[in-house]
Design a protein around this motif. Structure first.
Motif, short mmCIF file in Angstrom:
data_model
loop_
_atom_site.label_atom_id
_atom_site.label_comp_id
_atom_site.label_asym_id
_atom_site.label_seq_id
_atom_site.Cartn_x
_atom_site.Cartn_y
_atom_site.Cartn_z
N UNK A 123 0.80 -1.38 0.05
CA UNK A 123 0.06 0.11 0.02
C UNK A 123 0.84 1.41 0.12
N UNK A 124 2.01 1.35 0.68
CA UNK A 124 2.77 2.50 0.90
C UNK A 124 3.36 2.64 -0.71
N UNK A 125 4.00 1.63 -0.96
CA UNK A 125 4.78 2.11 -2.45
C UNK A 125 3.72 2.21 -3.34
N UNK A 126 2.48 1.87 -3.47
CA UNK A 126 1.61 1.87 -4.53
C UNK A 126 0.91 3.29 -4.37
N UNK A 127 0.81 3.85 -3.18
CA UNK A 127 -0.06 4.90 -2.98
C UNK A 127 0.84 5.97 -3.58
N UNK A 128 2.10 6.27 -3.14
CA UNK A 128 2.99 7.34 -3.24
C UNK A 128 3.48 7.35 -4.53
N UNK A 129 3.26 6.06 -5.16
CA UNK A 129 3.68 6.00 -6.86
C UNK A 129 2.55 6.66 -7.44
N UNK A 130 1.42 6.29 -7.12
CA UNK A 130 0.20 7.01 -7.82
C UNK A 130 0.23 8.58 -7.64
N UNK A 131 0.47 9.05 -6.32
CA UNK A 131 0.48 10.37 -6.01
C UNK A 131 1.52 11.20 -6.90
N UNK A 132 2.74 10.52 -6.97
CA UNK A 132 3.84 11.05 -7.90
C UNK A 132 3.52 11.03 -9.20
N UNK A 133 3.05 10.12 -9.99
CA UNK A 133 2.70 10.05 -11.19
C UNK A 133 1.49 10.96 -11.54
N UNK A 134 0.43 11.27 -10.69
CA UNK A 134 -0.69 12.09 -10.78
C UNK A 134 -0.28 13.50 -10.91
N UNK A 135 0.92 14.06 -10.14
CA UNK A 135 1.21 15.31 -10.48
C UNK A 135 2.55 15.60 -11.18
N UNK A 136 2.81 14.46 -12.12
CA UNK A 136 4.05 14.73 -13.02
C UNK A 136 3.93 15.89 -13.75
N UNK A 137 2.68 16.28 -14.40
CA UNK A 137 2.55 17.43 -15.54
C UNK A 137 2.62 18.54 -14.51
N UNK A 138 2.41 18.77 -13.36
CA UNK A 138 1.96 20.16 -12.67
C UNK A 138 3.64 20.39 -11.79
N UNK A 139 4.42 19.31 -11.39
CA UNK A 139 5.33 19.33 -10.46
C UNK A 139 6.62 19.00 -11.26
N UNK A 140 7.81 19.61 -10.93
CA UNK A 140 9.00 19.36 -11.63
C UNK A 140 9.70 18.05 -10.98
N UNK A 141 9.60 17.85 -9.86
CA UNK A 141 10.17 16.67 -9.22
C UNK A 141 9.24 16.40 -7.67
N UNK A 142 8.75 15.06 -7.38
CA UNK A 142 8.06 14.79 -6.26
C UNK A 142 9.07 15.24 -5.00
N UNK A 143 8.68 15.90 -4.14
CA UNK A 143 9.47 16.12 -2.82
C UNK A 143 9.70 14.93 -2.15
N UNK A 144 10.95 15.35 -1.55
CA UNK A 144 11.34 14.13 -0.45
C UNK A 144 10.54 14.50 1.04
N UNK A 145 9.73 13.56 1.38
CA UNK A 145 8.95 13.61 2.52
C UNK A 145 9.40 13.06 3.60
N UNK A 146 9.08 13.46 4.70
CA UNK A 146 9.52 12.74 6.06
C UNK A 146 8.08 12.91 7.05
N UNK A 147 8.07 12.48 8.20
CA UNK A 147 6.87 12.42 8.90
C UNK A 147 6.58 14.07 8.99
N UNK A 148 7.66 14.98 9.47
CA UNK A 148 7.11 16.22 9.62
C UNK A 148 6.36 16.89 8.50
N UNK A 149 7.01 16.61 6.96
CA UNK A 149 6.27 17.10 6.01
C UNK A 149 4.96 16.70 5.98
N UNK A 150 4.47 15.58 6.33
CA UNK A 150 3.35 14.79 6.20
C UNK A 150 2.36 15.59 7.24
#
Length: 297
Positions: free
Chosen positions: A141-168
Motif C-alpha cells: 500500500x505504501x509503495x503503490x499510493x506514493x507512486x500514484x501520487x507522484x504520477x498524478x502530479x507529474x505534469x504540474x510538478x518538476x520533481x516529487x518532494x522528499x517527504x518525512x513525517x514532519x512534511x506529512x
C-alpha cells in the motif's frame, strides 16, 4: 479551636487573558464565544506539555523550513490542521498523529503476547512507528499510493518532494511554487494529495494488520489500492465542486477560480466539457480511471 482556613494557591493565568480572570466579573461584558475561547486557553495553559508532541512539532518546523525557507510558529501548525482543505477524517488523523496518539510501535512494546507482536512490522522486522508506516515500510500500500501520487502530479510538478513525517504532519503549510512564482493552485493540490495519500496508507495498513491479521493473501491488490486512491481523490474533486455553490454556502463558498487552478491538468474530463467544468453535470474522474465504453469494457 478551629483549624486555620487553607487558602488555595493563585492559579497561573496567561497574561493575555488575565483581564477575564477577575473575581466577580459581570457576564454581560463578555460573549459566549469569547468565554469559550478563554476557557480553552486556560485549560491549554494548565495542561502539561507532552514530550512526544514537542518532538513532532519540531519535526514539522524543520520540514516546513526546508521546503518554504522559513519555519512556522506552533500556532500556525495547530491552525493549519484545521484547514477546510482537509477532510474531517484527515484532520482527526493529523491531530492525533501530532500528539503521537496512534497506537503503534512503542505503545505495544511492553504488553504481553500476542499484543507485543504489534510493535514490530512483520514485513520489515523493525519498530512500526508512524514514520515507518507512511514513508519507509516495504508494504504494497505504501509503495503503490506514493507512486500514484507522484504520477498524478507529474505534469504540474518538476520533481516529487522528499517527504518525512514532519512534511506529512505539516503538509498544510508546505508551499510549492515552481521557478519561485506563487502558485496557489499547485500548492493546494499538493497539500490535498499528500494528506489524502498518507491517510489512505494508514487505513490500508490498519486493515492489513488488524482486519486481515497480516495475511498478505487477503490484503488489497495493487489494482484495488489504485481504485481506492482514485476514489479518494475523486471524492475531493466532487467536494470542491459542491463547496463552490454560493447559493448554499454564501460567503463561505469556495472560489471557483481556486478550484479550477487546483485541478488544472490533473483530470480526465468527458468529451465536450467546457473549461469551467464545475457546473457541468458530467462525471469527473481522476487520471487513469476512465473505462472503455460498450463492449470494450
Amino acid at each position: 479551636m478551629t483549624a486555620a482556613r487553607r487558602v488555595a494557591p493563585a492559579r497561573a493565568v496567561p497574561p493575555d487573558i488575565e483581564k477575564y480572570d477577575a473575581p466577580g466579573a459581570q457576564l454581560h461584558g463578555i460573549t459566549q464565544k469569547a468565554a469559550h475561547a478563554v476557557i480553552k486557553q486556560i485549560r491549554a495553559h494548565e495542561t502539561p506539555e507532552r514530550r512526544r508532541t514537542r518532538v513532532n512539532l519540531n519535526s514539522v518546523k524543520i520540514a516546513v523550513q526546508r521546503q518554504n525557507g522559513s519555519a512556522p510558529t506552533e500556532d500556525q501548525i495547530w491552525t493549519a490542521i484545521k484547514s477546510r482543505d482537509l477532510s474531517r477524517n484527515v484532520r482527526n488523523f493529523l491531530w492525533k498523529a501530532l500528539h503521537s496518539g496512534h497506537k503503534v510501535g512503542g505503545y505495544f512494546t511492553h504488553m504481553p503476547a500476542p499484543w507485543c507482536d504489534y510493535a514490530i512490522c512483520p514485513l520489515c522486522d523493525t519498530t512500526e512507528d508512524l514514520q515507518h508506516i507512511l514513508l519507509a515500510c516495504a508494504s504494497r500500500e505504501r509503495e503503490t499510493v506514493w507512486q500514484l501520487a507522484s504520477n498524478f502530479m507529474t505534469d504540474r510538478l518538476q520533481a516529487w518532494p522528499v517527504l518525512d513525517l514532519g512534511s506529512v504532519l505539516g503538509c498544510m503549510l508546505l508551499e510549492f511554487s515552481p521557478e519561485d512564482k506563487p502558485n496557489s493552485g499547485l500548492t493546494r493540490a499538493m497539500r490535498i494529495i499528500i494528506s489524502e495519500s498518507a491517510f489512505l496508507i494508514w487505513k490500508l495498513r490498519c486493515e492489513r494488520r488488524i482486519e486481515h491479521e497480516d495475511d498478505l493473501d487477503n490484503s488489497p491488490s495493487r489494482e484495488e489500492i489504485t481504485g481506492r486512491w482514485q476514489m479518494a481523490i475523486n471524492a475531493r474533486v466532487s467536494h470542491d465542486r459542491h463547496l463552490t455553490n454560493k447559493r448554499r454556502y454564501g460567503r463561505k463558498a469556495l472560489d471557483e477560480d481556486l478550484v479550477l487552478k487546483t485541478w488544472d491538468g490533473l483530470l480526465e474530463l468527458p468529451e465536450n466539457v467546457p473549461a469551467n467544468w464545475i457546473r457541468h453535470p458530467g462525471v469527473l474522474v481522476g487520471r487513469g480511471t476512465t473505462r472503455p465504453r460498450g463492449r470494450e469494457r
